[in-house]
Design an enzyme around this catalytic site. Sequence first.
Site, PDB file in Angstrom:
ATOM      1  N   HIS A   1       0.874  -1.288   0.056  1.00  0.00           N
ATOM      2  CA  HIS A   1      -0.014   0.193  -0.070  1.00  0.00           C
ATOM      3  C   HIS A   1       0.964   1.210  -0.105  1.00  0.00           C
ATOM      4  CE1 HIS A   1      -3.261   2.762   1.621  1.00  0.00           C
ATOM      5  NE2 HIS A   1      -2.340   3.192   2.072  1.00  0.00           N
ATOM      6  N   GLU A   2       1.912   1.146   0.951  1.00  0.00           N
ATOM      7  CA  GLU A   2       2.715   2.340   0.943  1.00  0.00           C
ATOM      8  C   GLU A   2       3.662   2.672  -0.194  1.00  0.00           C
ATOM      9  OE1 GLU A   2       2.180   4.469   3.149  1.00  0.00           O
ATOM     10  OE2 GLU A   2       1.352   2.941   4.791  1.00  0.00           O
TER      11      GLU A   2
ATOM     12  N   HIS B   1       1.639   4.513  -2.613  1.00  0.00           N
ATOM     13  CA  HIS B   1       1.846   5.898  -2.547  1.00  0.00           C
ATOM     14  C   HIS B   1       2.954   6.609  -3.246  1.00  0.00           C
ATOM     15  CE1 HIS B   1      -1.511   6.879   0.205  1.00  0.00           C
ATOM     16  NE2 HIS B   1      -0.912   6.010   0.995  1.00  0.00           N
TER      17      HIS B   1
ATOM     18  N   GLU C   1      -5.789   7.103  -0.653  1.00  0.00           N
ATOM     19  CA  GLU C   1      -5.610   5.894  -0.001  1.00  0.00           C
ATOM     20  C   GLU C   1      -6.303   4.836  -0.604  1.00  0.00           C
ATOM     21  OE1 GLU C   1      -3.831   5.415   2.744  1.00  0.00           O
ATOM     22  OE2 GLU C   1      -3.231   7.672   2.730  1.00  0.00           O
TER      23      GLU C   1
END
Length: 176
Positions: A36-37, A40, A116
Amino acid sequence: MEPRNDGEGDSEEIKAKVKNKKQGCKNEEVLAVLGHELGHWKLGHTVKNIIISQMNSFLCFFLFAVLIGRKELFAAFGFYDCQPTLIGLLIIFQFIFSPYNEVLSFCLTVLSRRFEFQADAFAKKLGKAKDLYSALIKLNKDNLGFPVSDWLFSMWHYSHPPLLERLQALRSTKQD
Ligand SMILES: [Zn+2]
């Protein structure tokens, strides 16, 4: 002394209980959160945020330069003969910009929630949907997050989408 010792024993027992209640994430789940990070990073969210904040700073200083010379602003606050810079700073940044800051912070919150969802979808594309799903539940539980939120309150205040919305999004992408 004795009752105090008892008290300490109790609190340690409670601490141990609380510790045991913490679930922690498995390695696969930590990897899913990392996915997930990385989303980003890969989708340029940090760079986009930096650009927005630089543009905002430029706009604020530009407007400050335009407004600091206006005598009416100072007169409205009782400064008829002098225009102290510090007072100008307070008036412009605290009062004049306050509606703009409210709107800006709302837009940034909306954008943050969008990012997100995009990062979650990126982790899903890496095949981490299932692990991210359980990691989000565990993290929410460990952080004592309340699972239910009012849509209006969360829309205004939450930089991250509510847990149930994220899980739903992960589930719906999981099926296709
Ligand atoms: Zn994120």
